[in-house]
Scaffold this active site. Structure first.
Site, mmCIF file in Angstrom:
data_model
loop_
_atom_site.group_PDB
_atom_site.id
_atom_site.type_symbol
_atom_site.label_atom_id
_atom_site.label_comp_id
_atom_site.label_asym_id
_atom_site.label_seq_id
_atom_site.Cartn_x
_atom_site.Cartn_y
_atom_site.Cartn_z
ATOM 1 C CB THR A 191 43.385 37.169 35.627
ATOM 2 O OG1 THR A 191 43.397 38.096 35.305
ATOM 3 C CG2 THR A 191 44.905 36.519 34.869
ATOM 4 C CE LYS A 217 44.185 39.458 31.855
ATOM 5 N NZ LYS A 217 44.669 40.008 33.425
ATOM 6 C CB THR A 228 47.037 49.901 31.771
ATOM 7 O OG1 THR A 228 45.817 49.427 30.118
ATOM 8 C CG2 THR A 228 47.852 50.564 31.642
ATOM 9 C CD GLU A 312 40.891 43.141 39.922
ATOM 10 O OE1 GLU A 312 41.553 42.255 39.466
ATOM 11 O OE2 GLU A 312 41.073 43.718 41.328
ATOM 12 C CG ASN A 435 42.589 42.921 44.445
ATOM 13 O OD1 ASN A 435 43.628 42.944 43.526
ATOM 14 N ND2 ASN A 435 42.125 44.163 43.721
ATOM 15 C CB SER A 440 43.875 32.590 49.550
ATOM 16 O OG SER A 440 42.696 33.341 49.468
#
Length: 440
Positions: A191, A217, A228, A312, A435, A440
């Site tokens: 993702t 992933k 997790t 991230e 995030n 969107s």
């Protein structure tokens, strides 16, 4: 062309674009770049006898990329699993848990089907129906019981899974299964990940080699509450389901339960371990079983660390090492308090050796601590001890250490023999960007 004129021309072109395509400009996102902490390349994983992979583009959320993968497992495969403890866990997780509790014929095959882009979590009865539709379609295509088809979904929470896009691709997936497509499968379940994650090990068994290969992933919503992330590990070892589950559960706390990116636990965390029994080696027992467990733990740790290296927005890989704690529970609380502290993590992102934030995190951990007994180190640099800053510590030394990509924050509590290491990353502006517009 003068600089001023060039700026004016660019501004004019932007205005024309905006007028011609209203709303498009706002949808433009930064291109995804690979984490600076990523391995040089996806590892060369061994083929696992009795395991085949396939992946396709189903268009669930992402366009022009594979987003569904299928794994076929040979008859006689033993399955074990660990899952999130979230009380809002997904329909897939609950279905997998129920199926692992069932008794199945010893010669039953099995399958794993995974989609990215939609987590099918908090979707009510519709989510349960989606899981049933997908797993039954896979069972029919592969000629195995539906009770032996394990599904996982990852992505946005609260949106119904467009499962018809998956079931429409099952025949294509089944027709394209092959042993050497594990890397493609790893790509299909990504993702916000910036690189696919894989790890492997080889063990000398009694009468032959035993292979282990795993893929994972995970990038955000990573906190230790098992597992997790999504992780699938495969081996050709001969081992009972009971022993397989025992090994997996025993090595979870120090691997997948010892990492955190952002302290948020996913609704979809799943780790499945499959043993096909196709190795020429005899069934694992004694010293060979211990050697296999060591190798399995190594694969689990490698994959867990890769998730942190792909946190991230991450630019730093950080081990928080607690020693001398009064109890194991205290050691865990202290390590996680430091690893999850936004103040600690942002200081690391800014390469600021602000050890006072570590002191504050220790104080909030609800664990036994004595100011005058604990010591703090950045790597080998003694920063503070005896209730005060080390008189020989120099700020410039701490600042120089913080420039490294791999860091160790070591705290000795001076109270006992318990210890704990957890791994985390820094908290950067990029994490917020990812995030803030995830849906969107």
């Amino acid at each position: 062309m003068a600089k001023k004129e060039l700026k004016a021309k660019v501004k004019s072109l932007k205005a024309k674009l905006k007028a011609a395509t209203p709303g498009v400009e706002a949808k433009v996102k930064k291109a995804k770049s690979v984490s600076p902490l990523a391995p040089a390349a996806f590892p060369d994983l061994p083929l696992i006898a009795g395991v085949e992979f396939a992946a396709v583009e189903a268009g669930i959320k992402y366009q022009n990329r594979k987003d569904v993968m299928l794994v076929r497992l040979a008859p006689g495969t033993a399955m074990a699993g660990v899952f999130t403890r979230s009380t809002t866990r997904s329909a897939c997780v609950r279905d997998c848990q129920a199926k692992l509790a069932l008794k199945v014929p010893a010669d039953s095959g099995a399958a794993i089907v995974v989609n990215s882009g939609n987590s099918n979590a908090f979707t009510g009865r519709v989510g349960d129906e989606a899981v049933a539709a997908v797993t039954i379609a896979v069972a029919d295509a592969l000629g195995i019981p539906a009770a032996r088809v394990f599904s996982s979904s990852t992505g946005v929470i609260g949106e119904p899974l467009p499962y018809a896009k998956i079931t429409d691709k099952i025949a294509e997936l089944a027709a394209s299964l092959r042993e050497d497509a594990i890397e493609m499968a790893a790509h299909a379940m990504m993702t916000t990940d910036t690189f696919p994650k894989g790890a492997a090990a080889t063990v000398q068994g009694d009468g032959g080699l035993i292979q282990i290969a795993g893929i994972a992933k995970g990038s955000g919503m990573i906190a230790p509450d098992m597992a997790t992330m999504l992780v699938y590990i495969f081996t050709d070892a001969k081992i009972s389901q009971t022993n397989l589950q025992k090994l997996l559960s025993r090595n979870t706390d120090d691997t997948f339960n010892a990492i955190t990116v952002d302290s948020d636990t996913s609704t979809s965390d799943t780790l499945l371990l499959a043993a096909t029994g196709k190795s020429e080696a005899a069934e694992l027992k004694g010293l060979h079983l211990k050697a296999f467990e060591t190798a399995l733990r190594g694969v689990m740790m490698d994959l867990a660390h890769q998730v942190i290296r792909d946190g991230e927005g991450a630019t730093k890989f950080v081990e928080v090492r607690i020693t001398g704690a009064a109890s194991n529970a205290d050691a865990h609380k202290l390590a996680m308090a430091i690893a999850n502290s936004p103040l600690v993590k942002t200081a690391i992102a800014g390469q600021d050796p602000n050890w006072g934030r570590i002191v504050a995190a220790i104080g909030k951990a609800d664990a036994e601590a004595d100011r005058d007994k604990l010591s703090i180190r950045f790597g080998d640099i003694l920063v503070a001890e005896n209730g005060w800053r080390n008189p020989d510590y120099r700020e410039e030394d701490g600042a120089a250490y913080m420039l490294q990509s791999d860091l160790v924050i070591a705290v000795d509590m001076g109270l006992g023999k318990s210890k704990r290491s957890v791994w985390t990353c820094d908290l950067t502006n990029r994490y917020i960007e990812i995030n803030a517009d995830y849906r969107s």
